[in-house]
Design a protein around this motif. Structure first.
Motif, PDB file in Angstrom:
ATOM      1  N   ALA A   1      60.739  62.662  62.216  1.00 58.17           N
ATOM      2  CA  ALA A   1      61.445  61.493  61.696  1.00 58.17           C
ATOM      3  C   ALA A   1      62.919  61.564  62.037  1.00 58.17           C
ATOM      4  CB  ALA A   1      61.256  61.398  60.184  1.00 58.17           C
ATOM      5  N   ARG A   2      63.470  62.724  61.927  1.00 60.99           N
ATOM      6  CA  ARG A   2      64.893  62.898  62.217  1.00 60.99           C
ATOM      7  C   ARG A   2      65.179  62.634  63.692  1.00 60.99           C
ATOM      8  NH1 ARG A   2      68.373  67.958  59.965  1.00 60.99           N
ATOM      9  NH2 ARG A   2      70.363  66.934  60.187  1.00 60.99           N
ATOM     10  N   ARG A   3      64.318  63.130  64.567  1.00 60.94           N
ATOM     11  CA  ARG A   3      64.505  62.903  66.004  1.00 60.94           C
ATOM     12  C   ARG A   3      64.327  61.438  66.366  1.00 60.94           C
ATOM     13  NH1 ARG A   3      60.914  66.576  69.536  1.00 60.94           N
ATOM     14  NH2 ARG A   3      61.048  64.671  70.725  1.00 60.94           N
ATOM     15  N   ALA A   4      63.295  60.794  65.782  1.00 61.07           N
ATOM     16  CA  ALA A   4      63.017  59.393  66.124  1.00 61.07           C
ATOM     17  C   ALA A   4      64.157  58.484  65.679  1.00 61.07           C
ATOM     18  CB  ALA A   4      61.708  58.956  65.478  1.00 61.07           C
ATOM     19  N   VAL A   5      64.634  58.640  64.475  1.00 61.73           N
ATOM     20  CA  VAL A   5      65.698  57.785  63.959  1.00 61.73           C
ATOM     21  C   VAL A   5      67.020  58.099  64.645  1.00 61.73           C
ATOM     22  CG1 VAL A   5      67.027  57.216  61.895  1.00 61.73           C
ATOM     23  CG2 VAL A   5      64.554  57.381  61.775  1.00 61.73           C
ATOM     24  N   GLN A  32      65.278  60.128  53.004  1.00 61.56           N
ATOM     25  CA  GLN A  32      64.020  60.768  53.373  1.00 61.56           C
ATOM     26  C   GLN A  32      64.237  62.254  53.610  1.00 61.56           C
ATOM     27  OE1 GLN A  32      62.227  59.395  56.984  1.00 61.56           O
ATOM     28  NE2 GLN A  32      60.440  60.713  56.772  1.00 61.56           N
ATOM     29  N   HIS A  33      65.320  62.593  54.262  1.00 60.15           N
ATOM     30  CA  HIS A  33      65.657  63.988  54.523  1.00 60.15           C
ATOM     31  C   HIS A  33      65.865  64.743  53.208  1.00 60.15           C
ATOM     32  CE1 HIS A  33      67.278  67.397  56.673  1.00 60.15           C
ATOM     33  NE2 HIS A  33      68.388  67.343  55.958  1.00 60.15           N
ATOM     34  N   HIS A  34      66.581  64.115  52.288  1.00 60.35           N
ATOM     35  CA  HIS A  34      66.860  64.731  50.990  1.00 60.35           C
ATOM     36  C   HIS A  34      65.570  64.957  50.191  1.00 60.35           C
ATOM     37  CE1 HIS A  34      69.564  65.783  47.713  1.00 60.35           C
ATOM     38  NE2 HIS A  34      68.783  65.083  46.903  1.00 60.35           N
ATOM     39  N   VAL A  35      64.707  63.955  50.156  1.00 56.75           N
ATOM     40  CA  VAL A  35      63.437  64.067  49.416  1.00 56.75           C
ATOM     41  C   VAL A  35      62.551  65.137  50.043  1.00 56.75           C
ATOM     42  CG1 VAL A  35      61.289  62.845  48.877  1.00 56.75           C
ATOM     43  CG2 VAL A  35      63.487  61.728  48.503  1.00 56.75           C
ATOM     44  N   THR A  36      62.465  65.151  51.356  1.00 54.42           N
ATOM     45  CA  THR A  36      61.628  66.137  52.030  1.00 54.42           C
ATOM     46  C   THR A  36      62.137  67.551  51.784  1.00 54.42           C
ATOM     47  OG1 THR A  36      61.104  64.505  53.719  1.00 54.42           O
ATOM     48  CG2 THR A  36      60.615  66.790  54.232  1.00 54.42           C
ATOM     49  N   LEU A  37      63.444  67.744  51.825  1.00 51.90           N
ATOM     50  CA  LEU A  37      63.990  69.077  51.546  1.00 51.90           C
ATOM     51  C   LEU A  37      63.733  69.498  50.102  1.00 51.90           C
ATOM     52  CD1 LEU A  37      67.357  69.191  53.488  1.00 51.90           C
ATOM     53  CD2 LEU A  37      65.280  70.483  53.923  1.00 51.90           C
ATOM     54  N   LEU A  93      64.899  70.047  40.799  1.00 48.12           N
ATOM     55  CA  LEU A  93      64.890  68.586  40.783  1.00 48.12           C
ATOM     56  C   LEU A  93      66.205  68.018  40.260  1.00 48.12           C
ATOM     57  CD1 LEU A  93      61.256  67.930  39.559  1.00 48.12           C
ATOM     58  CD2 LEU A  93      62.175  67.556  41.842  1.00 48.12           C
ATOM     59  N   ILE A  94      66.740  68.608  39.196  1.00 49.13           N
ATOM     60  CA  ILE A  94      68.002  68.124  38.633  1.00 49.13           C
ATOM     61  C   ILE A  94      69.159  68.398  39.590  1.00 49.13           C
ATOM     62  CG2 ILE A  94      69.655  68.480  36.748  1.00 49.13           C
ATOM     63  CD1 ILE A  94      67.165  68.906  34.931  1.00 49.13           C
ATOM     64  N   ALA A  95      69.149  69.560  40.211  1.00 45.26           N
ATOM     65  CA  ALA A  95      70.231  69.902  41.135  1.00 45.26           C
ATOM     66  C   ALA A  95      70.225  69.005  42.373  1.00 45.26           C
ATOM     67  CB  ALA A  95      70.119  71.365  41.550  1.00 45.26           C
ATOM     68  N   ARG A  96      69.065  68.524  42.773  1.00 48.64           N
ATOM     69  CA  ARG A  96      68.954  67.736  43.995  1.00 48.64           C
ATOM     70  C   ARG A  96      69.023  66.226  43.769  1.00 48.64           C
ATOM     71  NH1 ARG A  96      69.243  69.757  48.732  1.00 48.64           N
ATOM     72  NH2 ARG A  96      67.707  68.328  49.556  1.00 48.64           N
ATOM     73  N   ASN A  97      69.068  65.760  42.491  1.00 45.98           N
ATOM     74  CA  ASN A  97      69.034  64.331  42.213  1.00 45.98           C
ATOM     75  C   ASN A  97      70.201  63.947  41.316  1.00 45.98           C
ATOM     76  OD1 ASN A  97      68.421  61.730  41.205  1.00 45.98           O
ATOM     77  ND2 ASN A  97      66.252  62.083  41.584  1.00 45.98           N
ATOM     78  N   ALA A  98      71.101  63.121  41.834  1.00 45.82           N
ATOM     79  CA  ALA A  98      72.301  62.717  41.084  1.00 45.82           C
ATOM     80  C   ALA A  98      71.943  61.890  39.854  1.00 45.82           C
ATOM     81  CB  ALA A  98      73.241  61.937  41.994  1.00 45.82           C
ATOM     82  N   GLU A  99      70.924  61.030  39.937  1.00 44.78           N
ATOM     83  CA  GLU A  99      70.529  60.210  38.785  1.00 44.78           C
ATOM     84  C   GLU A  99      70.003  61.080  37.646  1.00 44.78           C
ATOM     85  OE1 GLU A  99      67.815  57.191  40.018  1.00 44.78           O
ATOM     86  OE2 GLU A  99      69.195  56.384  41.501  1.00 44.78           O
ATOM     87  N   LEU A 100      69.217  62.098  37.978  1.00 44.82           N
ATOM     88  CA  LEU A 100      68.732  63.010  36.944  1.00 44.82           C
ATOM     89  C   LEU A 100      69.884  63.782  36.304  1.00 44.82           C
ATOM     90  CD1 LEU A 100      65.446  64.537  38.400  1.00 44.82           C
ATOM     91  CD2 LEU A 100      65.691  63.088  36.409  1.00 44.82           C
ATOM     92  N   ARG A 101      70.830  64.229  37.126  1.00 46.68           N
ATOM     93  CA  ARG A 101      71.994  64.930  36.574  1.00 46.68           C
ATOM     94  C   ARG A 101      72.771  64.044  35.616  1.00 46.68           C
ATOM     95  NH1 ARG A 101      72.594  66.802  41.852  1.00 46.68           N
ATOM     96  NH2 ARG A 101      74.266  65.301  42.250  1.00 46.68           N
TER      97      ARG A 101
END
Length: 126
Positions: A26-30, A41-46, A109-117
């Motif tokens: 996905a990263r290469r195609a985009v 998408q990159h953030h969710v996948t990581l 999950l909390i560390a990776r999501n600003a809304e949850l934080r």
């Protein structure tokens, strides 16, 4: 019996490889089409990859230890080994690490999501 403990680890390893390949493609195609990388998408996948790696480490260590321990010891060594050492290792690998996995998932999950934080901060300030 050990096979039942190996199957979840194998499933996680296969899905980690699939996630890495999907992320790379996905990263290469985009990047080639627009010159930009899809950040969300990159953030969710990581994030999913981090959770999967933590699961794999915490839940397969016991099985790997048992297989290596049995494979490297002779029958006489297994019979004469310290039961306390084996019990402590079993408790650590079999109980503590899976609980650590359960405790680390919300932290990741909390560390990776600003809304949850922001939601957690709002809950703590009320």
């Amino acid at each position: 019996m050990t096979v039942l403990f190996v199957i979840p680890g194998l499933v996680v390893m296969v899905t980690c490889v699939i996630q890495i390949v999907a992320l790379y493609r996905a990263r290469r195609a985009v990047a080639s089409a627009t010159g930009a990388v899809p950040n969300q998408q990159h953030h969710v996948t990581l994030t999913i990859l981090l959770i999967s790696v933590v699961f794999f480490i915490c839940n397969t260590t016991f099985t790997i230890w048992v297989m290596l321990d049995i494979a490297t010891r002779t029958y006489a060594q297994l019979q004469s080994s310290s039961r306390w050492r084996d019990l402590l290792i079993c408790v650590w690998f079999g109980d503590v690490l899976p609980l650590l996995n359960a405790a680390l998932n919300p932290v990741i999950l909390i560390a990776r999501n600003a809304e949850l934080r922001a939601g957690i901060r709002a809950l703590l300030h009320v």
